[in-house]
Write an enzyme that holds these catalytic residues in place. Sequence first.
Site, PDB file in Angstrom:
ATOM      1  N   ASP A  28      17.506  33.695  71.546  1.00  0.00           N
ATOM      2  CA  ASP A  28      17.860  32.521  70.756  1.00  0.00           C
ATOM      3  C   ASP A  28      16.651  32.108  69.910  1.00  0.00           C
ATOM      4  O   ASP A  28      15.517  32.122  70.365  1.00  0.00           O
ATOM      5  CB  ASP A  28      18.279  31.376  71.687  1.00  0.00           C
ATOM      6  CG  ASP A  28      19.005  30.261  70.950  1.00  0.00           C
ATOM      7  OD1 ASP A  28      20.214  30.094  71.189  1.00  0.00           O
ATOM      8  OD2 ASP A  28      18.367  29.557  70.134  1.00  0.00           O
ATOM      9  N   ILE A  29      16.938  31.688  68.684  1.00  0.00           N
ATOM     10  CA  ILE A  29      15.874  31.319  67.746  1.00  0.00           C
ATOM     11  C   ILE A  29      15.187  30.008  68.151  1.00  0.00           C
ATOM     12  O   ILE A  29      14.042  29.762  67.774  1.00  0.00           O
ATOM     13  CB  ILE A  29      16.452  31.238  66.309  1.00  0.00           C
ATOM     14  CG1 ILE A  29      15.384  31.449  65.255  1.00  0.00           C
ATOM     15  CG2 ILE A  29      17.202  29.936  66.079  1.00  0.00           C
ATOM     16  CD1 ILE A  29      15.934  31.696  63.868  1.00  0.00           C
ATOM     17  N   ASN A  82      29.700  27.370  75.049  1.00  0.00           N
ATOM     18  CA  ASN A  82      30.287  26.177  74.447  1.00  0.00           C
ATOM     19  C   ASN A  82      31.579  26.567  73.743  1.00  0.00           C
ATOM     20  O   ASN A  82      31.638  27.595  73.062  1.00  0.00           O
ATOM     21  CB  ASN A  82      29.303  25.556  73.458  1.00  0.00           C
ATOM     22  CG  ASN A  82      28.115  24.924  74.151  1.00  0.00           C
ATOM     23  OD1 ASN A  82      28.269  24.283  75.186  1.00  0.00           O
ATOM     24  ND2 ASN A  82      26.928  25.112  73.597  1.00  0.00           N
ATOM     25  N   GLU A  90      28.033  25.133  67.874  1.00  0.00           N
ATOM     26  CA  GLU A  90      27.556  25.144  66.484  1.00  0.00           C
ATOM     27  C   GLU A  90      27.942  26.415  65.745  1.00  0.00           C
ATOM     28  O   GLU A  90      28.244  26.370  64.556  1.00  0.00           O
ATOM     29  CB  GLU A  90      26.029  25.004  66.465  1.00  0.00           C
ATOM     30  CG  GLU A  90      25.551  23.589  66.776  1.00  0.00           C
ATOM     31  CD  GLU A  90      24.033  23.516  66.900  1.00  0.00           C
ATOM     32  OE1 GLU A  90      23.350  24.519  66.612  1.00  0.00           O
ATOM     33  OE2 GLU A  90      23.553  22.449  67.300  1.00  0.00           O
ATOM     34  N   VAL A  91      27.877  27.534  66.437  1.00  0.00           N
ATOM     35  CA  VAL A  91      28.188  28.808  65.779  1.00  0.00           C
ATOM     36  C   VAL A  91      29.556  29.287  66.269  1.00  0.00           C
ATOM     37  O   VAL A  91      29.726  29.573  67.463  1.00  0.00           O
ATOM     38  CB  VAL A  91      27.105  29.870  66.091  1.00  0.00           C
ATOM     39  CG1 VAL A  91      27.447  31.183  65.407  1.00  0.00           C
ATOM     40  CG2 VAL A  91      25.726  29.382  65.646  1.00  0.00           C
ATOM     41  N   HIS A  95      29.814  33.289  72.201  1.00  0.00           N
ATOM     42  CA  HIS A  95      28.520  33.711  72.748  1.00  0.00           C
ATOM     43  C   HIS A  95      28.283  33.038  74.084  1.00  0.00           C
ATOM     44  O   HIS A  95      28.687  31.901  74.306  1.00  0.00           O
ATOM     45  CB  HIS A  95      27.370  33.401  71.789  1.00  0.00           C
ATOM     46  CG  HIS A  95      27.312  31.971  71.331  1.00  0.00           C
ATOM     47  ND1 HIS A  95      28.133  31.478  70.338  1.00  0.00           N
ATOM     48  CD2 HIS A  95      26.530  30.931  71.712  1.00  0.00           C
ATOM     49  CE1 HIS A  95      27.864  30.199  70.130  1.00  0.00           C
ATOM     50  NE2 HIS A  95      26.897  29.831  70.963  1.00  0.00           N
ATOM     51  N   HIS A  97      25.196  31.747  76.358  1.00  0.00           N
ATOM     52  CA  HIS A  97      23.776  31.470  76.485  1.00  0.00           C
ATOM     53  C   HIS A  97      23.365  31.966  77.867  1.00  0.00           C
ATOM     54  O   HIS A  97      24.035  31.649  78.869  1.00  0.00           O
ATOM     55  CB  HIS A  97      23.502  29.967  76.424  1.00  0.00           C
ATOM     56  CG  HIS A  97      23.840  29.329  75.111  1.00  0.00           C
ATOM     57  ND1 HIS A  97      22.899  29.060  74.145  1.00  0.00           N
ATOM     58  CD2 HIS A  97      25.022  28.893  74.602  1.00  0.00           C
ATOM     59  CE1 HIS A  97      23.480  28.478  73.106  1.00  0.00           C
ATOM     60  NE2 HIS A  97      24.770  28.359  73.353  1.00  0.00           N
TER      61      HIS A  97
HETATM   62  P1  5GP Z   1      26.072  26.839  70.235  1.00  0.00           P
HETATM   63  O1  5GP Z   1      25.710  25.399  70.012  1.00  0.00           O
HETATM   64  O2  5GP Z   1      27.003  27.349  69.146  1.00  0.00           O
HETATM   65  O3  5GP Z   1      26.578  27.114  71.615  1.00  0.00           O
HETATM   66  O4  5GP Z   1      24.723  27.648  70.145  1.00  0.00           O
HETATM   67  C1  5GP Z   1      24.285  28.333  69.013  1.00  0.00           C
HETATM   68  C2  5GP Z   1      22.916  28.867  69.313  1.00  0.00           C
HETATM   69  O5  5GP Z   1      22.566  29.794  68.299  1.00  0.00           O
HETATM   70  C3  5GP Z   1      21.795  27.792  69.332  1.00  0.00           C
HETATM   71  O6  5GP Z   1      21.147  27.818  70.599  1.00  0.00           O
HETATM   72  C4  5GP Z   1      20.871  28.222  68.180  1.00  0.00           C
HETATM   73  O7  5GP Z   1      19.504  28.000  68.466  1.00  0.00           O
HETATM   74  C5  5GP Z   1      21.194  29.697  68.020  1.00  0.00           C
HETATM   75  N1  5GP Z   1      21.022  30.213  66.671  1.00  0.00           N
HETATM   76  C6  5GP Z   1      21.496  29.670  65.512  1.00  0.00           C
HETATM   77  N2  5GP Z   1      21.175  30.441  64.460  1.00  0.00           N
HETATM   78  C7  5GP Z   1      20.473  31.497  64.952  1.00  0.00           C
HETATM   79  C8  5GP Z   1      19.879  32.640  64.338  1.00  0.00           C
HETATM   80  O8  5GP Z   1      19.926  32.867  63.126  1.00  0.00           O
HETATM   81  N3  5GP Z   1      19.261  33.530  65.161  1.00  0.00           N
HETATM   82  C9  5GP Z   1      19.194  33.335  66.518  1.00  0.00           C
HETATM   83  N4  5GP Z   1      18.543  34.258  67.221  1.00  0.00           N
HETATM   84  N5  5GP Z   1      19.750  32.280  67.124  1.00  0.00           N
HETATM   85  C10 5GP Z   1      20.383  31.358  66.354  1.00  0.00           C
END
Ligand code: 5GP
Length: 108
Positions: A28-29, A82, A90-91, A95, A97
């Site tokens: 994760d970034i 999520n 968010e994405v 996925h 985590h």
């Molecule tokens: P969500 O809130 O959708 O469950 O989590 C999305 C995750 O994707 C977040 O923890 C965020 O830091 C990670 N993320 C978003 N954009 C990128 C990216 O471009 N590269 C990587 N490696 N992680 C990302």
Amino acid sequence: MTIFSKIVRGELPCKKVYESDEFLAFYDIAPKAKVHILAIPKRELKDFNEIDPALMERFSAFILKVVEVAGIKESGYRLITNTGAHSGQEVPHLHFHILGGEPLGALI
Ligand code: 5GP
């Protein structure tokens, strides 16, 4: 197309942990723990509501390999996915985590 699909296609960089023909795991970034890995299906599914049991079986085997490769299988880890608006996803690309590498605060 999602950010994660661009990572799958090599159009955006990632720090890869492990990969199969069907799944990809990368760091994760913005890590929320010492080890914070995202495991995704390469196929674009929006969230856990779109998964089918056969895919989940293969995804589980993949995640088990990822935690082994990352060296956190025995020390322990937390899986979070999520799903939907209330979760704060968010994405919109399914996925998990994978959090570990240190003691994690209690969630529930
Ligand atoms: P969500 O809130 O959708 O469950 O989590 C999305 C995750 O994707 C977040 O923890 C965020 O830091 C990670 N993320 C978003 N954009 C990128 C990216 O471009 N590269 C990587 N490696 N992680 C990302």
